[in-house]
Design a protein around this motif. Structure first.
Motif, PDB file in Angstrom:
ATOM      1  N   PHE A  18       0.807  -1.349   0.073  1.00 19.54           N
ATOM      2  CA  PHE A  18       0.210  -0.180   0.097  1.00 19.54           C
ATOM      3  C   PHE A  18       0.853   1.227  -0.118  1.00 19.54           C
ATOM      4  CE2 PHE A  18      -2.333   3.497   2.350  1.00 19.54           C
ATOM      5  CZ  PHE A  18      -3.406   3.441   1.660  1.00 19.54           C
ATOM      6  N   THR A  22       1.187   4.045  -3.110  1.00 17.53           N
ATOM      7  CA  THR A  22       0.913   5.263  -2.834  1.00 17.53           C
ATOM      8  C   THR A  22       2.092   6.357  -3.272  1.00 17.53           C
ATOM      9  OG1 THR A  22      -0.385   4.640  -0.882  1.00 17.53           O
ATOM     10  CG2 THR A  22       0.459   7.215  -1.052  1.00 17.53           C
ATOM     11  N   THR A  23       3.159   5.704  -2.960  1.00 21.28           N
ATOM     12  CA  THR A  23       4.285   6.685  -3.319  1.00 21.28           C
ATOM     13  C   THR A  23       4.453   6.655  -4.906  1.00 21.28           C
ATOM     14  OG1 THR A  23       6.604   7.621  -2.426  1.00 21.28           O
ATOM     15  CG2 THR A  23       6.471   5.330  -3.054  1.00 21.28           C
ATOM     16  N   SER A  26       0.877   8.862  -6.393  1.00 20.73           N
ATOM     17  CA  SER A  26       0.570  10.022  -6.006  1.00 20.73           C
ATOM     18  C   SER A  26       1.226  11.284  -6.723  1.00 20.73           C
ATOM     19  CB  SER A  26       0.751  10.194  -4.453  1.00 20.73           C
ATOM     20  OG  SER A  26       1.963  10.080  -4.309  1.00 20.73           O
ATOM     21  N   ALA A 144      -4.223   0.951  -2.834  1.00 18.97           N
ATOM     22  CA  ALA A 144      -3.530   2.333  -2.760  1.00 18.97           C
ATOM     23  C   ALA A 144      -4.064   3.389  -3.832  1.00 18.97           C
ATOM     24  CB  ALA A 144      -2.188   2.285  -2.933  1.00 18.97           C
ATOM     25  N   ASN A 145      -4.608   2.490  -4.894  1.00 19.11           N
ATOM     26  CA  ASN A 145      -5.160   3.586  -6.096  1.00 19.11           C
ATOM     27  C   ASN A 145      -6.582   4.045  -5.749  1.00 19.11           C
ATOM     28  OD1 ASN A 145      -3.739   3.523  -8.852  1.00 19.11           O
ATOM     29  ND2 ASN A 145      -3.132   1.407  -7.872  1.00 19.11           N
ATOM     30  N   GLY A 148      -5.017   5.576  -0.702  1.00 20.22           N
ATOM     31  CA  GLY A 148      -3.745   6.132  -0.706  1.00 20.22           C
ATOM     32  C   GLY A 148      -3.568   7.133  -1.625  1.00 20.22           C
ATOM     33  N   VAL A 149      -3.410   7.069  -2.796  1.00 18.98           N
ATOM     34  CA  VAL A 149      -3.305   8.195  -3.864  1.00 18.98           C
ATOM     35  C   VAL A 149      -4.136   8.964  -3.773  1.00 18.98           C
ATOM     36  CG1 VAL A 149      -3.115   8.508  -6.512  1.00 18.98           C
ATOM     37  CG2 VAL A 149      -2.114   6.262  -5.273  1.00 18.98           C
ATOM     38  N   ALA A 152      -3.270  11.089  -0.498  1.00 14.04           N
ATOM     39  CA  ALA A 152      -1.813  11.772  -0.709  1.00 14.04           C
ATOM     40  C   ALA A 152      -1.737  12.998  -1.537  1.00 14.04           C
ATOM     41  CB  ALA A 152      -0.608  10.878  -1.249  1.00 14.04           C
ATOM     42  N   THR A 153      -2.790  13.056  -2.898  1.00  8.88           N
ATOM     43  CA  THR A 153      -2.928  14.109  -3.800  1.00  8.88           C
ATOM     44  C   THR A 153      -3.545  15.285  -3.031  1.00  8.88           C
ATOM     45  OG1 THR A 153      -2.843  12.452  -5.358  1.00  8.88           O
ATOM     46  CG2 THR A 153      -3.800  14.686  -6.059  1.00  8.88           C
ATOM     47  N   SER A 164       2.912  15.556   1.962  1.00  8.10           N
ATOM     48  CA  SER A 164       2.384  14.326   1.294  1.00  8.10           C
ATOM     49  C   SER A 164       3.300  13.266   1.396  1.00  8.10           C
ATOM     50  CB  SER A 164       2.186  14.587  -0.318  1.00  8.10           C
ATOM     51  OG  SER A 164       1.623  13.455  -0.849  1.00  8.10           O
ATOM     52  N   THR A 168       3.454   9.822   3.572  1.00 10.01           N
ATOM     53  CA  THR A 168       4.011   8.480   2.937  1.00 10.01           C
ATOM     54  C   THR A 168       5.203   8.132   3.632  1.00 10.01           C
ATOM     55  OG1 THR A 168       3.155   9.454   0.723  1.00 10.01           O
ATOM     56  CG2 THR A 168       4.520   7.286   0.767  1.00 10.01           C
TER      57      THR A 168
END
Length: 393
Positions: A18, A22-23, A26, A144-145, A148-149, A152-153, A164, A168
């Motif tokens: 995850f 995310t990293t 994002s 994450a899509n 998480g993303v 973070a965005t 952000s 992460t």
């Protein structure tokens, strides 16, 4: 002291996946904010994504070979430490080039984590459930899509892109703690015979399996890279509808990942042929479906489902084909996914540059999926590969 269950160990691996997902994705939504903050152009900021992909491809075999003689538990924790360090460096980067370097550092963990993590996941369960175990780890990437993303965005665009990256990094600390607690303590491995392991990657079945991964990922990213402008051109979609469709694709990723793992436990090649065929059908029909909002939503859900349903069988297929060097092959296969990402994006750009229009973008993806299906059929005619890998080695 009671040993944590295999379910908790798989959950810990999913937490790491995850964070990595995310990293990886994002920054795509943070490019304008990063470009403005560092006073560079958006294309220059986009090189941060390219640098990460290159780092994954180069770092996957190097890090796997470097850590091969460590216990998998220790290696996975160290890889998440590199992930955490890279994101902290990104949060504190004073300029563009230091941020680029930080992204390269972060990328070094990616391929080796998913490669060694796949082996670890498979070793935790009986042989007939190995693909499902690998899918459980990759579920963290798909979730994450969805969560998480976007989070973070939103954080990066609302409060600042540095925060952000810092948030992460906190995911990395959480993953390290989860892995330390949940993964069983295992023995250190032997120092690898690098020449022998690299030679395994040249075997026909391994090359065909890696090539199928490249084409499967390429088919996905042909449309996924350009999904926003494609929806704008074909569906006249609003920004809010496009955002909703990106989330819907993420839902499809998660559902497809689980289905792919379950069916791959029954038949690797059978599941691959089924889902590659579904990719072809979904992409060939998308220009017609995208004439309405409902059709576009249905088409993208099936697209997301099919494109990630191939991930567990592709990963298991490479690990089994390269049974003499499953760790290296598994990590290299993650690099092959990233190579496919680049090829898919280039294929989409190619049809657009040729003036074919956005309706041709999914057709190009269908062609890549068809080529991948052809490789699966070709591999079935090759000499039989080992029926199981050594996940304990």
């Amino acid at each position: 002291m009671k040993t944590p269950s295999s379910g908790l160990a798989l959950l810990a691996l999913a937490v790491g996946a995850f964070g990595i997902g995310t990293t990886e994705f994002s920054p795509m939504g943070l490019l304008p904010a990063i470009a403005q903050g560092l006073d560079v152009s958006i294309p220059s900021a986009g090189m941060l994504i390219t640098a990460y992909a290159i780092g994954v491809m180069v770092g996957a075999p190097l890090m796997t070979l470097a850590l091969a003689h460590w216990s998998r538990r220790r290696a996975l924790i160290v890889l998440m430490a590199i992930f955490t360090l890279g994101n902290l460096l990104a949060a504190m980067a004073p300029g563009y080039w230091t941020l680029l370097l930080a992204r390269l550092v972060t990328s070094l963990n990616h391929g080796a984590f998913f490669g060694l993590g796949s082996l670890t996941a498979a070793s935790l369960v009986p042989r007939h459930k190995q693909a499902s175990a690998v899918a459980t780890m990759f579920l963290g990437l798909t979730i994450a899509n969805i969560g998480g993303v976007p989070a973070a965005t939103w954080l990066g665009n609302t409060i600042g892109w540095r925060l952000s990256f810092a948030a992460t990094a906190a995911l990395g600390v959480l993953a390290m703690a989860a892995l330390a607690y949940a993964l069983p303590r295992d023995q250190a491995g032997r120092r690898p015979d690098i020449r022998a392991e690299l030679a395994v990657l040249t075997q026909k079945n391994v090359v065909l399996a890696l090539a199928a991964t490249v084409l499967g990922a390429g088919a996905m990213f042909t449309l996924y890279t350009y999904v926003a402008p494609t929806l704008d051109a074909l569906t006249q979609a609003s920004p809010s509808f496009i955002t909703a469709m990106l989330a819907l694709i993420g839902v499809g990723f998660s559902l497809g990942n689980l289905a792919g793992g379950r069916l791959a436990d029954r038949s690797l090649d059978g599941s691959l042929m089924l889902f590659l065929g579904l990719i072809i059908v979904s992409m060939l029909s998308f220009p017609l479906l995208a004439q309405t909002h409902a059709g576009a939503a249905a088409g993208l859900l099936v697209f997301g489902f099919a494109t990630f349903a191939v991930v567990p069988p592709l990963q298991m297929r490479v690990m089994q084909a390269a049974s003499q060097a499953p760790g290296l092959a598994s990590s290299v296969n993650v690099g092959a996914f990233n190579l496919g990402n680049a090829i898919g994006a280039a294929a989409g750009a190619g049809v657009l540059s040729a003036g074919q229009g956005y309706q041709a973008v999914p057709l190009a993806g269908a062609a890549l999926a068809a080529a991948g299906l052809g490789l699966v059929l070709l591999a079935r005619r090759a000499p039989a590969r080992p029926s199981a890998m050594s996940c304990k080695a």
